[in-house]
Scaffold this active site. Structure first.
Site, PDB file in Angstrom:
ATOM      1  N   GLU A   3     -28.244  17.588  40.840  1.00 10.68           N
ATOM      2  CA  GLU A   3     -28.626  18.608  40.184  1.00 10.68           C
ATOM      3  C   GLU A   3     -28.216  20.021  40.980  1.00 10.68           C
ATOM      4  OE1 GLU A   3     -32.201  19.008  38.333  1.00 10.68           O
ATOM      5  OE2 GLU A   3     -32.074  17.366  37.180  1.00 10.68           O
ATOM      6  N   GLU A  50     -31.385  10.425  35.141  1.00 13.80           N
ATOM      7  CA  GLU A  50     -32.757  10.988  34.925  1.00 13.80           C
ATOM      8  C   GLU A  50     -32.934  11.323  33.563  1.00 13.80           C
ATOM      9  OE1 GLU A  50     -34.467  14.258  37.348  1.00 13.80           O
ATOM     10  OE2 GLU A  50     -33.532  13.606  39.118  1.00 13.80           O
TER      11      GLU A  50
HETATM   12  C1  PNW Z   1     -35.192  17.433  38.141  1.00 10.35           C
HETATM   13  N1  PNW Z   1     -35.628  23.430  35.364  1.00 10.35           N
HETATM   14  O1  PNW Z   1     -35.581  18.655  38.063  1.00 10.35           O
HETATM   15  C2  PNW Z   1     -35.058  16.740  39.348  1.00 10.35           C
HETATM   16  O2  PNW Z   1     -34.175  16.274  39.776  1.00 10.35           O
HETATM   17  C3  PNW Z   1     -36.322  16.140  39.565  1.00 10.35           C
HETATM   18  O3  PNW Z   1     -36.432  16.076  41.103  1.00 10.35           O
HETATM   19  C4  PNW Z   1     -37.550  16.810  38.859  1.00 10.35           C
HETATM   20  O4  PNW Z   1     -38.787  16.303  39.301  1.00 10.35           O
HETATM   21  C5  PNW Z   1     -37.126  16.500  37.435  1.00 10.35           C
HETATM   22  O5  PNW Z   1     -35.879  16.975  36.870  1.00 10.35           O
HETATM   23  C6  PNW Z   1     -38.371  17.004  36.512  1.00 10.35           C
HETATM   24  O6  PNW Z   1     -38.500  18.441  36.498  1.00 10.35           O
HETATM   25  C7  PNW Z   1     -35.717  19.925  37.504  1.00 10.35           C
HETATM   26  O7  PNW Z   1     -36.664  24.367  35.661  1.00 10.35           O
HETATM   27  C8  PNW Z   1     -36.550  20.902  37.778  1.00 10.35           C
HETATM   28  O8  PNW Z   1     -34.979  23.731  34.405  1.00 10.35           O
HETATM   29  C9  PNW Z   1     -36.292  22.098  37.094  1.00 10.35           C
HETATM   30  C10 PNW Z   1     -35.795  22.248  35.988  1.00 10.35           C
HETATM   31  C11 PNW Z   1     -34.548  21.267  35.704  1.00 10.35           C
HETATM   32  C12 PNW Z   1     -34.602  20.047  36.461  1.00 10.35           C
END
Ligand code: PNW
Length: 492
Positions: free
Chosen positions: A210, A398
């Site tokens: 990401e 994911e």
């Molecule tokens: C992903 N947002 O993170 C990550 O790859 C994981 O580590 C995380 O735990 C999971 O999704 C759930 O959040 C994100 O704010 C964190 O848009 C934040 C965002 C998107 C993805």
């Protein structure tokens, strides 16, 4: 490629397709499965996946391992960031997290009990190189060797992510992290070393997880480590250095790993979903796919920044050489897609041909305020990637949901909202697979509740509930759902 062409070509190969079920009452794929194919049950196995489809779970080092000072691990930017007050919910840290560094054998049993065949974990860079570069720490790599052995002994195939945001603090101090291409080079060295050590048993590596999360949230918004708010010019350069690191590491992994090692990326590309599945909106959504992902997946796939991205950045555009672009677009063996929310898109008269539609305030979301529910995202993500870039192999690296889980006195968690979310998203994935888009596996985020970055332990994404005081894990209703789904290879 037109939609109708794609569908016609792929439908013949489709397994468990609606067409097959309605013509015979039982699809051939279903009948071939034997065990679950008893008369009178076909409706429950309607959303059948291909027999070689792989199901698993994903986690990340800083979110589960704990053991922050154990085995010679150096500090990462998330240690620093979480220890500074005001950054994370209730100033929580990943010091202990799920204590998976000590409990990994137990956690492998959780995977086994689900029937998972694949597991996506990440390696903590500062565990292996406490200072980011230099001499590797033998105890660090040894932990991952033991983990991989344990997975193999339990029939679970390891998929390894090399960077899930825990940059060694030393590289932040020395180079400003991703603000410098010195960090990109250091990442390639680290990735090559890990691949050389693990590729006897790990056959799939993801370079980075990401880009937009660790760059845009970490270097633009300051919500994630290292908590910076850079101006557009330096921000675009950090984005460039990150995709350059990806490309350099693909080459380093191929140079250092055993023959047959396969490399990809795990990206949360924005997923444009056409507001209506009409030709004009679908076309708009495909343009949006390229433009909304211009600094990351598009340049990785095409070896070029889009005109629109460079023009709108103007003087703030990243500085790069033609050689950089070649490195960044080094061909991959597969693409990993993290899919959570849709971006609704409509056709428009603008030069780009699309407009993003803002959701009304009533739009439903999960416990994370950003996590809007849009099952179609799990159809459109692989479809766009398959149609636009002709990618031949994809994984959903994911997909999952946060829920306000409550552990009842008898040890149950009835997370019906997570079930609703997963069931609907997976039906959309089934549609993509049925139409022939080459998705080979799915990793649910996440195996167990963990350190949810700036939300700390307040938001839970696990199939297993974790009591963070006792480190006891409890299967939620969603774990039972996923187990049944894996056993039947169908959405249940
Ligand atoms: C992903 N947002 O993170 C990550 O790859 C994981 O580590 C995380 O735990 C999971 O999704 C759930 O959040 C994100 O704010 C964190 O848009 C934040 C965002 C998107 C993805």
């Amino acid at each position: 490629m037109s939609i109708s062409n794609f569908s016609r070509r792929s439908f013949g190969k489709a397994m468990g397709a609606a067409a097959a079920v309605s013509s015979t009452g039982l699809s051939s794929a279903f009948a071939a499965q034997g065990e679950s194919a008893t008369e009178g049950q076909p409706k429950e196995n309607y959303y059948q996946f291909p027999q070689d489809f792989k199901w698993g779970c994903a986690t990340a080092a800083y979110q589960i391992e704990g053991g922050a000072k154990d085995g010679g691990r150096g500090p990462s930017i998330w240690d620093t960031f979480s220890h500074q007050p005001g950054h994370v919910y209730e100033n929580q840290t990943g010091d202990v997290a799920d204590d998976d560094y000590h409990l990994y054998k137990e956690d492998v049993q959780l995977l086994k009990s689900l029937g998972a065949k694949i597991y996506r974990f990440s390696v903590s860079w500062p565990r292996v190189f406490p200072q980011g570069t230099g001499q590797p720490n033998p105890q660090g790599i040894d932990f991952y060797k033991r983990l991989v052995d344990e997975l193999q002994a339990n029939g679970i195939e390891p998929f390894c992510t090399l960077f899930h945001w825990d940059l060694p603090q030393a590289l932040q101090d020395k180079y400003g992290g991703w603000q410098s291409r010195e960090t990109s080079k250091a990442f390639a060295d680290y990735a090559g070393y890990v691949a050389s050590q693990l590729s006897d048993k790990v056959h799939h590596f993801f370079t980075m997880n990401e880009f937009s999360s660790f760059i845009d949230l970490g270097y633009r918004d300051g919500r994630f480590a290292p908590g910076l708010k850079l101006a557009p010019g330096p921000l675009n350069q950090a984005r460039h250095n990150a995709v350059l690191a990806h490309g350099l590491s693909v080459q380093a992994i191929r140079a250092k790993a055993q023959a047959g090692t396969r490399v990809g990326v795990a990206e949360n590309a924005a997923v444009p979903v056409p507001v209506i599945e009409s030709e004009a909106h679908i076309k708009a959504s495909a343009s949006a796919m390229r433009e909304l992902n211009a600094p990351y997946l598009t340049v990785i796939m095409e070896g070029k920044y889009t005109e629109h991205y460079l023009q709108s950045a103007g003087a703030d555009a990243p500085k790069f050489t033609p050689e950089d672009l070649k490195v960044i677009s080094t061909p991959l063996d597969f693409v990993g897609l993290n899919v959570y929310t849709p971006v609704y898109v409509r056709s428009a008269d603008s030069p780009e041909g699309f407009a993003v539609v803002k959701n009304p305030s009533s739009y439903p979301h999960m416990a994370s305020s950003w996590l809007d529910v849009g099952p179609e995202a799990l159809y459109w993500s692989p479809r766009h990637v398959g149609e636009i870039w002709k990618v031949k192999e994809m994984y959903i690296t994911e997909n999952g949901a946060s829920s306000a889980d409550v552990l009842t006195s008898d040890g149950q968690v009835y997370d019906t909202d997570r079930l609703m979310y997963l069931r609907n998203y997976l039906k959309s994935l089934h549609r993509a697979v049925t139409e022939g888009f080459p998705v080979r596996g799915y990793f649910c985020w996440s195996l167990m509740d963990n350190f949810e970055w700036a939300d700390g332990y307040n938001l839970r994404f696990g199939l297993y509930y974790v009591d963070f005081k006792t480190q006891k894990r409890y299967p939620k209703l969603s774990a039972k759902f996923y187990k049944e789904l894996i056993a039947r290879n169908a959405v249940v």
